[in-house]
Design a protein around this motif. Sequence first.
Motif, PDB file in Angstrom:
ATOM      1  N   ILE A  24      49.075  38.620  57.872  1.00  0.00           N
ATOM      2  CA  ILE A  24      49.140  39.052  56.228  1.00  0.00           C
ATOM      3  C   ILE A  24      48.042  38.047  55.745  1.00  0.00           C
ATOM      4  N   ILE A  25      47.141  38.617  54.898  1.00  0.00           N
ATOM      5  CA  ILE A  25      46.154  37.802  54.312  1.00  0.00           C
ATOM      6  C   ILE A  25      46.236  38.496  52.731  1.00  0.00           C
ATOM      7  N   CYS A  26      46.149  37.276  51.913  1.00  0.00           N
ATOM      8  CA  CYS A  26      46.566  37.910  50.518  1.00  0.00           C
ATOM      9  C   CYS A  26      45.282  37.417  49.437  1.00  0.00           C
ATOM     10  N   THR A  27      44.757  38.197  48.756  1.00  0.00           N
ATOM     11  CA  THR A  27      43.843  37.644  47.651  1.00  0.00           C
ATOM     12  C   THR A  27      44.764  37.884  46.550  1.00  0.00           C
ATOM     13  N   THR A  28      45.101  36.578  45.861  1.00  0.00           N
ATOM     14  CA  THR A  28      46.009  36.766  44.608  1.00  0.00           C
ATOM     15  C   THR A  28      45.323  36.677  43.310  1.00  0.00           C
ATOM     16  N   VAL A  29      45.830  36.812  42.377  1.00  0.00           N
ATOM     17  CA  VAL A  29      45.203  36.869  40.835  1.00  0.00           C
ATOM     18  C   VAL A  29      44.480  35.454  40.733  1.00  0.00           C
ATOM     19  N   ASP A  30      45.310  34.276  41.458  1.00  0.00           N
ATOM     20  CA  ASP A  30      44.907  32.985  41.286  1.00  0.00           C
ATOM     21  C   ASP A  30      43.337  32.767  41.772  1.00  0.00           C
ATOM     22  N   ILE A  31      42.861  33.331  42.942  1.00  0.00           N
ATOM     23  CA  ILE A  31      41.458  33.263  43.421  1.00  0.00           C
ATOM     24  C   ILE A  31      40.745  34.386  42.690  1.00  0.00           C
ATOM     25  N   SER A  32      41.240  35.377  42.273  1.00  0.00           N
ATOM     26  CA  SER A  32      40.457  36.453  41.678  1.00  0.00           C
ATOM     27  C   SER A  32      39.955  36.110  40.274  1.00  0.00           C
ATOM     28  N   VAL A  33      40.499  35.267  39.596  1.00  0.00           N
ATOM     29  CA  VAL A  33      40.260  34.933  38.361  1.00  0.00           C
ATOM     30  C   VAL A  33      38.848  34.074  38.522  1.00  0.00           C
ATOM     31  N   LYS A  34      38.553  33.485  39.334  1.00  0.00           N
ATOM     32  CA  LYS A  34      37.270  32.682  39.785  1.00  0.00           C
ATOM     33  C   LYS A  34      36.035  33.423  39.648  1.00  0.00           C
ATOM     34  N   THR A  35      36.333  34.969  39.850  1.00  0.00           N
ATOM     35  CA  THR A  35      35.151  35.670  39.875  1.00  0.00           C
ATOM     36  C   THR A  35      34.875  36.344  38.818  1.00  0.00           C
ATOM     37  N   ARG A  36      33.571  37.011  38.473  1.00  0.00           N
ATOM     38  CA  ARG A  36      33.488  37.648  37.422  1.00  0.00           C
ATOM     39  C   ARG A  36      32.289  38.853  37.609  1.00  0.00           C
ATOM     40  N   MET A  37      32.702  39.965  37.201  1.00  0.00           N
ATOM     41  CA  MET A  37      31.480  41.162  37.346  1.00  0.00           C
ATOM     42  C   MET A  37      30.642  40.727  35.941  1.00  0.00           C
ATOM     43  N   THR A  38      29.328  40.807  35.930  1.00  0.00           N
ATOM     44  CA  THR A  38      28.497  40.433  34.921  1.00  0.00           C
ATOM     45  C   THR A  38      27.505  41.442  34.814  1.00  0.00           C
ATOM     46  N   GLN A  39      26.821  41.573  33.754  1.00  0.00           N
ATOM     47  CA  GLN A  39      25.719  42.768  33.709  1.00  0.00           C
ATOM     48  C   GLN A  39      24.380  42.210  34.722  1.00  0.00           C
ATOM     49  N   GLU A  40      24.290  40.739  34.648  1.00  0.00           N
ATOM     50  CA  GLU A  40      23.328  40.138  35.575  1.00  0.00           C
ATOM     51  C   GLU A  40      23.490  40.929  36.965  1.00  0.00           C
ATOM     52  N   LEU A  41      25.066  40.753  37.347  1.00  0.00           N
ATOM     53  CA  LEU A  41      25.061  41.336  38.727  1.00  0.00           C
ATOM     54  C   LEU A  41      24.812  42.803  38.866  1.00  0.00           C
ATOM     55  N   ILE A  42      25.204  43.473  37.974  1.00  0.00           N
ATOM     56  CA  ILE A  42      25.108  44.951  37.930  1.00  0.00           C
ATOM     57  C   ILE A  42      23.606  45.262  37.924  1.00  0.00           C
ATOM     58  N   ASP A  43      22.650  44.431  37.265  1.00  0.00           N
ATOM     59  CA  ASP A  43      21.226  44.678  37.303  1.00  0.00           C
ATOM     60  C   ASP A  43      20.619  44.400  38.507  1.00  0.00           C
ATOM     61  N   ARG A  44      21.218  43.323  39.504  1.00  0.00           N
ATOM     62  CA  ARG A  44      20.599  42.913  40.765  1.00  0.00           C
ATOM     63  C   ARG A  44      20.933  44.133  41.825  1.00  0.00           C
ATOM     64  N   VAL A  45      22.146  44.788  41.441  1.00  0.00           N
ATOM     65  CA  VAL A  45      22.648  45.906  42.297  1.00  0.00           C
ATOM     66  C   VAL A  45      21.703  47.031  41.992  1.00  0.00           C
ATOM     67  N   LYS A  46      21.642  47.504  40.672  1.00  0.00           N
ATOM     68  CA  LYS A  46      20.831  48.788  40.750  1.00  0.00           C
ATOM     69  C   LYS A  46      19.320  48.664  40.793  1.00  0.00           C
ATOM     70  N   SER A  47      18.965  47.428  41.120  1.00  0.00           N
ATOM     71  CA  SER A  47      17.270  47.235  41.280  1.00  0.00           C
ATOM     72  C   SER A  47      17.028  47.922  42.621  1.00  0.00           C
ATOM     73  N   SER A  48      18.078  48.048  43.643  1.00  0.00           N
ATOM     74  CA  SER A  48      18.077  48.739  44.840  1.00  0.00           C
ATOM     75  C   SER A  48      17.891  50.360  44.509  1.00  0.00           C
ATOM     76  N   LYS A  49      17.315  50.917  45.583  1.00  0.00           N
ATOM     77  CA  LYS A  49      17.140  52.352  45.347  1.00  0.00           C
ATOM     78  C   LYS A  49      18.319  53.164  46.263  1.00  0.00           C
ATOM     79  N   SER A  50      19.112  52.249  46.905  1.00  0.00           N
ATOM     80  CA  SER A  50      20.172  52.667  47.966  1.00  0.00           C
ATOM     81  C   SER A  50      21.295  53.474  47.068  1.00  0.00           C
TER      82      SER A  50
END
Length: 357
Positions: free
Chosen positions: A234-260
């Motif tokens: 069993i491998i577990c991604t907990t809240v403890d490590i998840s809160v070290k990440t953030r979805m940002t507008q900059e990330l969204i913009d980087r993704v949507k620059s692709s046409k895939s």
Amino acid sequence: MLWRWLLLCSFLLSIPSLGQPSVQRKIIIDQDAAGPAGTDQQSILLLIQSPQAQVLGVTVVTGDAWLKDEVAHTLRMLEIVGRTDIPVVPGAEYPLIRRKAETELWQQQFGSVPWLGAWTPRLYHPPDQLGEMPEGKPTTKPLDEDAAHFLVRMVRKYPHEITIYAGGPMTNLALSIAIDPEFPTLAKELVLMGASLNPVTDDPEFVNTPRHEFNLWFDPEAAHAVLTAPWKKIICTTVDISVKTRMTQELIDRVKSSKSPAAQYVGTYSRLRGQYNYLWDELASLAWLDPSLITAKETRYLDIDLNHGAAYGDTLSWTEQDKPKIVGPPVEIQVDLDTQRFYKEFVDLLSAPTPKP
């Protein structure tokens, strides 16, 4: 001349594209697939986008939204990215025991819970009604089979080969175990996003209740059945490590620059919701695809508080030294990650062309 031929053969076989082809890793995604976009759908997309993964199906369970909504959003996402070959399988519409009315009484006694998933008052609608579908309603249909039987059928078809990815409440998995007690031993491993131990955050969802985590809390009895089952790993991604990440507008913009197709889907429908926009399920997906993203981990034994008091549904944990006599298998807990590499792989996978079936 023979030694030159042998040297050339050795060189060619050392190149993955020219030697033996890499074998895709089989996975079934069990997800409370709210949408469009968001952590649930984006985690599914990452696994679909990876050439390493062979997604055998997406089994759906009520959690962040109602089952009917989640099935529709998943079907439509697969239509948009051109992967309607992947079956979508409806599962449990309700937790094993917990109910909305009982939970409302529980909150009156012990305090309100910030996120109730499908039961959240501002989002609530009856389970048999379809909510908003800004991406359009799907024309494809789900598989004519329930999730629990699909899961059992698949692990018996491919014994010891399938990773079970659990990104939502564990009702479908608990039902699979009830149908076939050998289900956990026939799977290769369980990868889950869930549990909360001691997250470092000012997020009000966890400040006063650090052991509360929605996926396990929404169906505590199912989580108990799953965490105490005899999985090989069993491998577990907990809240403890998840809160070290953030979805940002900059990330969204980087993704949507692709046409895939995947990038355009995320760019069109991904939204920031308030101050806290963790990449919960995306981290679980990418860490399975690339375990080197995780820079620190530890082993714990996990279970759920089933007493119907203030801690009902909270995460219980022990080390090897203090675990109780009756406990499930050890759980690999992810503690820290290479954040920038994680963001890069997130963008790269979603920006890539859709893999052919």
